[in-house]
Design an enzyme around this catalytic site. Structure first.
Site, PDB file in Angstrom:
ATOM      1  N   LYS A 193       0.834  -1.141   0.178  1.00 27.45           N
ATOM      2  CA  LYS A 193       0.149   0.126   0.006  1.00 27.45           C
ATOM      3  C   LYS A 193       0.779   1.249   0.031  1.00 27.45           C
ATOM      4  CE  LYS A 193      -4.134   1.501   2.083  1.00 27.45           C
ATOM      5  NZ  LYS A 193      -4.848   1.711   1.198  1.00 27.45           N
TER       6      LYS A 193
HETATM    7  N1  PPE Z   1      -7.694  -1.338  -3.370  1.00 29.21           N
HETATM    8  C1  PPE Z   1      -6.995  -0.041  -2.954  1.00 29.21           C
HETATM    9  C2  PPE Z   1      -6.307   0.511  -4.160  1.00 29.21           C
HETATM   10  C3  PPE Z   1      -7.192   0.839  -1.694  1.00 29.21           C
HETATM   11  O1  PPE Z   1      -6.428   1.836  -1.759  1.00 29.21           O
HETATM   12  C4  PPE Z   1      -7.814   0.072  -0.815  1.00 29.21           C
HETATM   13  C5  PPE Z   1      -8.259   0.759   0.629  1.00 29.21           C
HETATM   14  C6  PPE Z   1      -8.487  -1.302  -1.062  1.00 29.21           C
HETATM   15  C7  PPE Z   1      -8.443  -1.713  -2.268  1.00 29.21           C
HETATM   16  C8  PPE Z   1      -9.306  -1.922   0.256  1.00 29.21           C
HETATM   17  O2  PPE Z   1      -8.395  -2.423   1.276  1.00 29.21           O
HETATM   18  P1  PPE Z   1      -9.041  -2.468   2.767  1.00 29.21           P
HETATM   19  O3  PPE Z   1      -8.989  -1.108   3.239  1.00 29.21           O
HETATM   20  O4  PPE Z   1      -8.003  -2.963   3.335  1.00 29.21           O
HETATM   21  O5  PPE Z   1     -10.106  -3.287   2.558  1.00 29.21           O
HETATM   22  N2  PPE Z   1      -7.948   2.083   0.381  1.00 29.21           N
HETATM   23  C9  PPE Z   1      -7.735   3.116   1.612  1.00 29.21           C
HETATM   24  C10 PPE Z   1      -7.678   4.488   1.277  1.00 29.21           C
HETATM   25  C11 PPE Z   1      -8.541   5.327   0.927  1.00 29.21           C
HETATM   26  C12 PPE Z   1      -8.139   6.766   0.584  1.00 29.21           C
HETATM   27  O6  PPE Z   1      -8.893   7.458  -0.067  1.00 29.21           O
HETATM   28  O7  PPE Z   1      -7.155   7.096   1.387  1.00 29.21           O
HETATM   29  C13 PPE Z   1      -9.140   2.934   2.665  1.00 29.21           C
HETATM   30  O8  PPE Z   1     -10.044   2.317   2.081  1.00 29.21           O
HETATM   31  O9  PPE Z   1      -8.722   3.309   3.815  1.00 29.21           O
END
Ligand code: PPE
Length: 313
Positions: free
Chosen positions: A165
């Site tokens: 990430k």
């Molecule tokens: N894909 C991406 C590209 C992504 O950034 C997130 C989280 C996910 C999938 C889902 O992952 P999870 O949160 O572990 O279920 N994105 C984070 C950041 C958003 C932002 O705008 O900053 C979040 O949801 O916290």
């Protein structure tokens, strides 16, 4: 007038082992990560239990373990253990007296060297918390959103590392998000470099057809912790969940579609590329999963109690 910021400021941010006042949690303009995207982060949520003076942080250990994996991929030395980061998170929530909040740990290469080679740059670690409502708008969770396929492909598996990430990965997300927002849509659906459905700018993606749930495999996407939770909850509810590649036309005639993510939680999708999905509102499977997910995060389902870190404010 456009507000300067939509962030709700609180009192403290945890930085390199200490609580510092919000306004003092700054960094030098020549910090390495600011120029080259060489940082990694997390997004976590803390939920208040209704009618009780306690809260739960959702899958805190899993998020901090993913932060460590992101550092491993990016070759950033993280000087705090998973347990230390978990303690620091609770410390900063408590200091700000927040019953519910979004939590943003960030590990970044700081000030000290310029040039792409980061060797010698210090590593700074912060954990910020602030109240954050529905990510895609207050109505989104109920009514669903309108999305559009982005002209920007998601990163090839050997371009950037999707399972980290990493801050730099979001250059791609920002391009896609701006593109579709300017065309009047709420979020972008992104395809991988082979043209298969991948994920969104900050969410994982699911479809439902004839009662079967499908989501892209982990190949080129972030290993979402909400995605993992939804898969487990769905299987526990008796649904079949298939992790396999599919194309955008399969989404056009899906019965239901939704996004998952910490910020977006479980957001129904009612339209892709001007084609109504199913009935044009959250379908029965989406609603069942959403209800089960919201029960899990609030500690109302003992099967998922091990996902919660108890926090009394
Ligand atoms: N894909 C991406 C590209 C992504 O950034 C997130 C989280 C996910 C999938 C889902 O992952 P999870 O949160 O572990 O279920 N994105 C984070 C950041 C958003 C932002 O705008 O900053 C979040 O949801 O916290």
């Amino acid at each position: 007038m456009v507000p300067l910021s939509d962030i709700t400021e609180v009192d403290y941010i945890w930085k390199n082992g200490e609580l510092v006042p919000w306004a003092e949690a700054t960094t030098h303009v020549l910090s390495h990560s600011l120029h080259y995207g060489s940082g990694v982060f997390e997004g976590i949520r803390c939920y208040k239990v209704p009618d009780e003076d306690k809260s739960y942080v959702f899958r805190l250990r899993d998020h901090m373990e993913r932060l460590h994996r992101s550092c491993k991929i990016a070759q950033i030395e993280l000087p705090y253990s998973v347990d230390e980061l978990m303690d620091a998170t609770l410390e900063v929530i408590r200091a700000n007296r927040l019953p519910a909040c979004y939590i943003r740990p960030l590990v970044y290469r700081g000030y000290g060297v310029m040039g792409v080679d980061p060797t010698g740059a210090p590593v700074d670690v912060v954990i910020a918390v602030w109240p954050w409502g529905a990510y895609l708008g207050a109505e989104a969770l109920e009514k669903g959103i309108r999305i559009k396929t982005s002209s920007f492909a998601r990163m090839h598996v050997n371009t950037l590392m999707s399972k980290a990430k990493a801050a730099g990965n979001y250059v791609n997300s920002v391009l896609a998000k701006m593109e579709v927002k300017q065309d009047g849509y709420d979020e972008a659906l992104m395809l991988d470099t082979n043209g298969y459905v991948c994920e969104a700018t900050g969410e994982n993606f699911f479809i439902v057809r004839n009662g079967v749930i499908k989501t892209p495999p982990l190949t080129a996407i972030l290993d979402g912790i909400t995605r993992d939770s939804i898969i487990k909850i769905a299987r526990d509810l008796g649904y079949t969940v298939e992790e396999q590649l599919f194309t955008r036309d399969e989404v056009y005639y899906a019965d239901e579609a939704f996004f998952s993510g910490t910020a977006a939680e479980l957001t129904p999708i009612r339209e892709l590329d001007n084609r109504t999905i199913g009935e044009g509102h959250a379908g029965p499977v989406t609603k069942a999963l959403q209800a089960a997910y919201f029960k899990a995060i609030k500690g109302q389902d003992p099967r998922y109690g091990h996902w919660l870190t108890n926090y009394k404010f």
